[in-house]
Design a protein around this motif. Structure first.
Motif, mmCIF file in Angstrom:
data_model
loop_
_atom_site.group_PDB
_atom_site.id
_atom_site.type_symbol
_atom_site.label_atom_id
_atom_site.label_comp_id
_atom_site.label_asym_id
_atom_site.label_seq_id
_atom_site.Cartn_x
_atom_site.Cartn_y
_atom_site.Cartn_z
ATOM 1 N N LEU A 1 0.858 -1.181 0.000
ATOM 2 C CA LEU A 1 0.000 0.000 0.000
ATOM 3 C C LEU A 1 0.898 1.235 0.000
ATOM 4 O O LEU A 1 2.060 1.177 0.391
ATOM 5 C CB LEU A 1 -0.900 0.006 1.234
ATOM 6 N N ILE A 2 0.347 2.363 -0.433
ATOM 7 C CA ILE A 2 1.115 3.605 -0.409
ATOM 8 C C ILE A 2 0.957 4.222 0.989
ATOM 9 O O ILE A 2 -0.159 4.530 1.412
ATOM 10 C CB ILE A 2 0.626 4.558 -1.519
ATOM 11 N N ASP B 1 -8.061 6.108 -0.520
ATOM 12 C CA ASP B 1 -7.224 6.604 -1.621
ATOM 13 C C ASP B 1 -6.315 5.507 -2.177
ATOM 14 O O ASP B 1 -5.989 5.510 -3.365
ATOM 15 C CB ASP B 1 -6.411 7.820 -1.177
ATOM 16 N N ASN B 2 -5.915 4.563 -1.322
ATOM 17 C CA ASN B 2 -5.161 3.417 -1.838
ATOM 18 C C ASN B 2 -6.013 2.599 -2.796
ATOM 19 O O ASN B 2 -5.536 2.165 -3.851
ATOM 20 C CB ASN B 2 -4.655 2.544 -0.686
ATOM 21 N N VAL B 3 -7.278 2.400 -2.453
ATOM 22 C CA VAL B 3 -8.174 1.638 -3.336
ATOM 23 C C VAL B 3 -8.387 2.411 -4.642
ATOM 24 O O VAL B 3 -8.343 1.851 -5.737
ATOM 25 C CB VAL B 3 -9.515 1.351 -2.631
ATOM 26 N N LEU B 4 -8.571 3.727 -4.506
ATOM 27 C CA LEU B 4 -8.806 4.577 -5.681
ATOM 28 C C LEU B 4 -7.600 4.656 -6.606
ATOM 29 O O LEU B 4 -7.727 4.965 -7.791
ATOM 30 C CB LEU B 4 -9.156 5.994 -5.226
ATOM 31 N N MET B 5 -6.429 4.394 -6.054
ATOM 32 C CA MET B 5 -5.202 4.466 -6.847
ATOM 33 C C MET B 5 -5.300 3.596 -8.100
ATOM 34 O O MET B 5 -4.802 3.970 -9.162
ATOM 35 C CB MET B 5 -4.027 4.008 -5.967
ATOM 36 N N ALA B 6 -5.961 2.438 -7.977
ATOM 37 C CA ALA B 6 -6.107 1.542 -9.127
ATOM 38 C C ALA B 6 -6.849 2.258 -10.253
ATOM 39 O O ALA B 6 -6.481 2.149 -11.428
ATOM 40 C CB ALA B 6 -6.856 0.280 -8.717
ATOM 41 N N ALA B 7 -7.895 3.023 -9.901
ATOM 42 C CA ALA B 7 -8.666 3.750 -10.912
ATOM 43 C C ALA B 7 -7.871 4.935 -11.446
ATOM 44 O O ALA B 7 -7.907 5.247 -12.638
ATOM 45 C CB ALA B 7 -9.985 4.232 -10.318
ATOM 46 N N ARG B 8 -7.134 5.565 -10.550
ATOM 47 C CA ARG B 8 -6.321 6.719 -10.967
ATOM 48 C C ARG B 8 -5.321 6.334 -12.052
ATOM 49 O O ARG B 8 -5.060 7.093 -12.975
ATOM 50 C CB ARG B 8 -5.593 7.298 -9.748
ATOM 51 N N LEU B 9 -4.770 5.117 -11.927
ATOM 52 C CA LEU B 9 -3.793 4.662 -12.921
ATOM 53 C C LEU B 9 -4.421 4.551 -14.308
ATOM 54 O O LEU B 9 -3.729 4.607 -15.318
ATOM 55 C CB LEU B 9 -3.185 3.310 -12.505
ATOM 56 N N LEU B 10 -5.736 4.388 -14.354
ATOM 57 C CA LEU B 10 -6.430 4.336 -15.650
ATOM 58 C C LEU B 10 -6.986 5.705 -16.025
ATOM 59 O O LEU B 10 -7.687 5.849 -17.019
ATOM 60 C CB LEU B 10 -7.572 3.316 -15.601
#
Ligand SMILES: Nc1ncnc2c1ncn2[C@@H]1O[C@H](COP(=O)(O)OP(=O)(O)O)[C@@H](O)[C@H]1O
Ligand SMILES: [Mg+2]
Length: 215
Positions: free
Chosen positions: A86-87, A94-103
């Motif tokens: 995790l970051i 926000d860690n979970v959202l990071m996956a969406a942010r990468l897209l």
């Protein structure tokens, strides 16, 4: 697959054939160093084999460029690691959202989904905690939610309970199996734990030369 070792090469996964059917969960056991992590990395397109093919829903990934591969991986595959990854600066949501942010997809819909996934893994009241303020089991639940954020077709989990005590690991395994099934993601899970391995729909044992299907 082979790795350089001095002036020789070490062969791993020689002649290994591994297919993952939609809607199944597959556990993979095998001795330390037999190539389990390498196999998951190859399936994820994080490493490239010096021979053989990896295909995602029939499409060989070898021909995809670097950025196209990364984009497709972000949508097709969710990853869970033994040490959570995790970051540290970001809270659970926000860690979970990071996956969406990468897209490049982050808006109210994604925020809502992250909240729902955290609630599903039992962390509704931990969304604003940073990893340092979460237990090991809670951190891995965040990682499970993150892995499922982009509705992947496949989740690859490399010894996801390896750093957890037995009872905590049991709970994480339950969440992982249940949420993958609910979200219609296939699961490949590397584990040394016979009890966990018995809970998947399919099971295999990996050695350097082959993958033996036990069920
Ligand atoms: N990047 C690398 N460079 C050289 N050798 C590697 C590398 N990654 C793994 N290996 C070797 O490949 C074999 C399989 O490693 P790994 O896939 O990590 O096994 P496992 O996850 O089953 O313990 C081991 O002998 C390991 O030392
Ligand atoms: Mg490993």
């Amino acid at each position: 697959m082979s790795y350089p070792s001095g002036d020789r090469r070490i062969a791993v996964l020689e002649g290994v054939d591994c297919s993952v059917r939609a809607g199944t969960s597959l556990s993979i056991r095998g001795e330390s160093g037999c190539g389990k992590t390498t196999l998951l990395n190859l399936l994820a397109g994080l490493e490239t084999a010096d021979s053989g093919t990896v295909a995602w829903e029939g499409t060989p990934i070898a021909g995809l460029g670097r950025s196209e591969l990364a984009r497709r991986r972000g949508r097709f595959i969710g990853l869970v690691f033994q040490s959570f990854y995790l970051i540290p600066e970001l809270n659970a949501a926000d860690n979970v959202l990071m996956a969406a942010r990468l897209l490049g997809k982050i808006g109210p819909v994604e925020r809502q989904r992250a909240t729902e996934l955290l609630a599903r893994v039992g962390l509704a009241d931990r969304a604003h905690h940073v990893p340092a303020h979460l237990s090991g089991g809670e951190r891995q639940r965040v990682a499970v939610a993150r892995a499922l954020m982009n509705r992947p077709r496949v989740v690859l989990a490399d010894e996801p309970t390896g750093n957890l005590d037995e009872a905590t690991g049991e709970g994480v395994m339950t969440v992982l199996l249940e949420v993958c099934a609910e979200q219609q993601a296939s699961l490949v899970v590397v584990t040394h734990n016979m009890v966990h391995a018995a809970r998947t729909t399919e099971a295999a044992f990996l050695s350097r030369q082959h993958l033996r299907r036990d069920r």
